[in-house]
Design a protein around this motif. Structure first.
Motif, PDB file in Angstrom:
ATOM      1  N   ASN A 126       0.307  -1.723  -0.113  1.00 46.14           N
ATOM      2  CA  ASN A 126       0.312  -0.037  -0.013  1.00 46.14           C
ATOM      3  C   ASN A 126       1.093   1.586  -0.144  1.00 46.14           C
ATOM      4  O   ASN A 126       0.448   2.234   0.685  1.00 46.14           O
ATOM      5  CB  ASN A 126      -0.714  -0.441   1.293  1.00 46.14           C
ATOM      6  CG  ASN A 126      -2.278  -0.792   0.681  1.00 46.14           C
ATOM      7  OD1 ASN A 126      -2.048  -1.061  -0.038  1.00 46.14           O
ATOM      8  ND2 ASN A 126      -2.137  -1.856   2.260  1.00 46.14           N
ATOM      9  N   THR A 127       1.810   1.418  -0.995  1.00 47.87           N
ATOM     10  CA  THR A 127       3.158   2.467  -0.278  1.00 47.87           C
ATOM     11  C   THR A 127       2.521   3.708  -1.263  1.00 47.87           C
ATOM     12  O   THR A 127       1.556   3.553  -2.546  1.00 47.87           O
ATOM     13  CB  THR A 127       4.375   2.345  -1.369  1.00 47.87           C
ATOM     14  OG1 THR A 127       5.524   1.182  -0.112  1.00 47.87           O
ATOM     15  CG2 THR A 127       4.896   3.230  -1.671  1.00 47.87           C
ATOM     16  N   LYS A 132      -0.596   9.445  -3.949  1.00 45.56           N
ATOM     17  CA  LYS A 132      -1.100   8.482  -4.983  1.00 45.56           C
ATOM     18  C   LYS A 132      -0.713   6.765  -3.953  1.00 45.56           C
ATOM     19  O   LYS A 132       0.425   6.581  -4.002  1.00 45.56           O
ATOM     20  CB  LYS A 132      -0.900   8.339  -6.752  1.00 45.56           C
ATOM     21  CG  LYS A 132      -2.062   9.920  -6.873  1.00 45.56           C
ATOM     22  CD  LYS A 132      -1.239   9.856  -8.568  1.00 45.56           C
ATOM     23  CE  LYS A 132      -1.325  11.241  -8.638  1.00 45.56           C
ATOM     24  NZ  LYS A 132      -1.167  11.461 -10.145  1.00 45.56           N
ATOM     25  N   TYR A 133      -1.664   6.083  -4.616  1.00 45.23           N
ATOM     26  CA  TYR A 133      -1.517   4.725  -4.402  1.00 45.23           C
ATOM     27  C   TYR A 133      -0.641   3.994  -5.341  1.00 45.23           C
ATOM     28  O   TYR A 133      -0.994   3.469  -6.825  1.00 45.23           O
ATOM     29  CB  TYR A 133      -1.948   3.858  -3.408  1.00 45.23           C
ATOM     30  CG  TYR A 133      -2.814   3.848  -2.212  1.00 45.23           C
ATOM     31  CD1 TYR A 133      -2.233   3.511  -1.056  1.00 45.23           C
ATOM     32  CD2 TYR A 133      -3.555   5.013  -2.372  1.00 45.23           C
ATOM     33  CE1 TYR A 133      -2.975   4.221   0.291  1.00 45.23           C
ATOM     34  CE2 TYR A 133      -4.123   5.313  -0.642  1.00 45.23           C
ATOM     35  CZ  TYR A 133      -3.492   4.591   0.207  1.00 45.23           C
ATOM     36  OH  TYR A 133      -3.933   5.296   1.918  1.00 45.23           O
ATOM     37  N   ALA A 134       0.904   3.324  -5.297  1.00 45.60           N
ATOM     38  CA  ALA A 134       1.420   3.209  -6.391  1.00 45.60           C
ATOM     39  C   ALA A 134       1.522   2.053  -7.055  1.00 45.60           C
ATOM     40  O   ALA A 134       1.181   2.043  -8.256  1.00 45.60           O
ATOM     41  CB  ALA A 134       2.845   3.022  -6.206  1.00 45.60           C
ATOM     42  N   THR A 142      -6.938   5.196  -4.002  1.00 51.56           N
ATOM     43  CA  THR A 142      -8.079   4.280  -2.552  1.00 51.56           C
ATOM     44  C   THR A 142      -6.476   2.652  -2.540  1.00 51.56           C
ATOM     45  O   THR A 142      -6.277   2.321  -3.397  1.00 51.56           O
ATOM     46  CB  THR A 142      -8.976   3.309  -2.840  1.00 51.56           C
ATOM     47  OG1 THR A 142     -10.462   4.131  -4.001  1.00 51.56           O
ATOM     48  CG2 THR A 142      -9.908   1.624  -2.702  1.00 51.56           C
ATOM     49  N   GLU A 143      -6.711   2.282  -1.071  1.00 50.17           N
ATOM     50  CA  GLU A 143      -5.908   1.355  -1.073  1.00 50.17           C
ATOM     51  C   GLU A 143      -5.758  -0.091  -1.785  1.00 50.17           C
ATOM     52  O   GLU A 143      -6.697  -0.388  -1.540  1.00 50.17           O
ATOM     53  CB  GLU A 143      -5.672   1.458   0.375  1.00 50.17           C
ATOM     54  CG  GLU A 143      -5.456   2.157   1.317  1.00 50.17           C
ATOM     55  CD  GLU A 143      -4.743   1.581   2.804  1.00 50.17           C
ATOM     56  OE1 GLU A 143      -4.405   2.440   3.972  1.00 50.17           O
ATOM     57  OE2 GLU A 143      -5.362   0.543   3.613  1.00 50.17           O
ATOM     58  N   ASN A 173       0.812  -3.082 -11.782  1.00 51.60           N
ATOM     59  CA  ASN A 173       0.341  -3.416 -11.073  1.00 51.60           C
ATOM     60  C   ASN A 173       0.205  -4.323 -10.271  1.00 51.60           C
ATOM     61  O   ASN A 173       1.125  -5.703 -10.415  1.00 51.60           O
ATOM     62  CB  ASN A 173      -0.637  -3.912 -12.757  1.00 51.60           C
ATOM     63  CG  ASN A 173      -2.648  -4.313 -11.923  1.00 51.60           C
ATOM     64  OD1 ASN A 173      -2.425  -5.319 -11.496  1.00 51.60           O
ATOM     65  ND2 ASN A 173      -3.159  -3.128 -12.493  1.00 51.60           N
ATOM     66  N   GLY A 174      -0.653  -3.799  -9.238  1.00 50.69           N
ATOM     67  CA  GLY A 174      -0.116  -4.649  -7.315  1.00 50.69           C
ATOM     68  C   GLY A 174      -0.673  -5.878  -7.818  1.00 50.69           C
ATOM     69  O   GLY A 174      -0.310  -6.847  -7.146  1.00 50.69           O
TER      70      GLY A 174
END
Length: 293
Positions: A126-127, A132-134, A142-143, A173-174
């Motif tokens: 959730n960096t 902004k959430y990376a 959004t987290e 993309n997480g």
């Protein structure tokens, strides 16, 4: 006779005004260092200069885009380096706990540490970069991951414009890196499975989780390598842009900058010519006035 005198007078006055205007333009060039200070000085050059400056403005925006992209990629690279460190620690714990010398009590204690490492991974995933959430795709407000490791972002990866006709993918993309979307390993599930196996004193489950952690480590390593390639490409694009910007700046200078030595020479000659014209006009006008006395 009077018509002839008026024509002579107007001719001298127009000549003096023309010379004064020329001297004004030369003085302006000397003070500004620019050959073109107004569109009327040279409409063709003015159009080329304005077009070139517009191109430079675009270059500056591309450069800012790439600087931002490099900051983001460096942040992502640091985050994934931390993820790899956590996974290596988890691998060590899994290897140690999988041996026959570990009993239920020690495994339960290790599970507490694993839970803590799970939370550490969640924080990294959730960096937040530049508010902004990376790793959330386009859902940067959004987290991307909740407490159970569910991915709340989207499947997009943001891009930046690097020139007039090209974009470069920058976003990581997480869902792909942490959840193994498209056939990879779900890192959060793997860590949760390890904790469960430790709490259940399940040797086979611990070994299975250890195997999955190896795949998870490779998955993150691939992401780091991909980031390194993107950094290289963007750095190369910045170098190309710098070269192109220098070419345009040189062209603008050729069009816009005054030849100071030439300006000084023409200014000196022009001042001498103006003084001579004013002296000559003064004599003629004075003689004409006395004709009426």
């Amino acid at each position: 006779m009077r018509v002839t005198q008026n024509i002579t007078y107007n001719t001298y006055i127009n000549d003096i005004m023309r010379r004064q205007e020329s001297l004004y333009k030369l003085s302006k060039q000397l003070s500004t260092g620019k050959a073109v200070n107004a569109p009327s000085d040279d409409p063709v050059k003015t159009d080329k200069i304005l077009t070139s400056k517009s191109i430079l403005s675009g270059f500056e925006q591309y450069d800012r885009n790439m600087d931002s992209a490099l900051d983001y990629l460096n942040t992502s690279e640091d985050a994934f380096a931390s993820v790899k460190d956590v996974i290596m620690t988890l691998q060590e714990l899994a290897t140690t706990s999988a041996t026959g010398t570990s009993d239920a009590s020690s495994r339960a204690n290790t599970a507490v540490t694993v839970d803590q490492l799970y939370q550490q991974l969640l924080t990294i995933a959730n960096t937040n970069y530049d508010n902004k959430y990376a790793f959330a795709g386009y859902e940067t407000g959004t987290e991307p991951f909740d407490q159970t490791g569910n991915y709340l972002g989207d499947t997009n990866s943001y891009q930046v414009r690097v020139n007039s006709s090209g974009y470069m993918t920058v976003g990581v993309n997480g869902g792909e890196v942490f959840k193994g979307v498209n056939g990879g390993v779900d890192i959060f599930q793997t860590v949760a499975d390890l904790a469960t196996a430790l709490n259940n004193n399940d040797s086979a489950g611990i070994q299975a989780a250890g195997t999955n952690l190896e795949s998870a480590f490779q998955q993150v390593s691939n992401a780091v390598s991909d980031i390194g390639g993107r950094i290289t490409r963007i750095t190369s694009a910045k170098n190309d842009l710098s070269s192109a910007r220098l070419d345009v700046e040189t062209m603008i200078g050729t069009l816009e900058d005054a030849d100071i030595a030439r300006v000084i020479s023409e200014l000196t000659l022009g001042q001498t010519a103006l003084e001579a014209a004013m002296s000559s006009a003064g004599k003629v006008i004075s003689v004409n006035i006395f004709d009426y006395l």
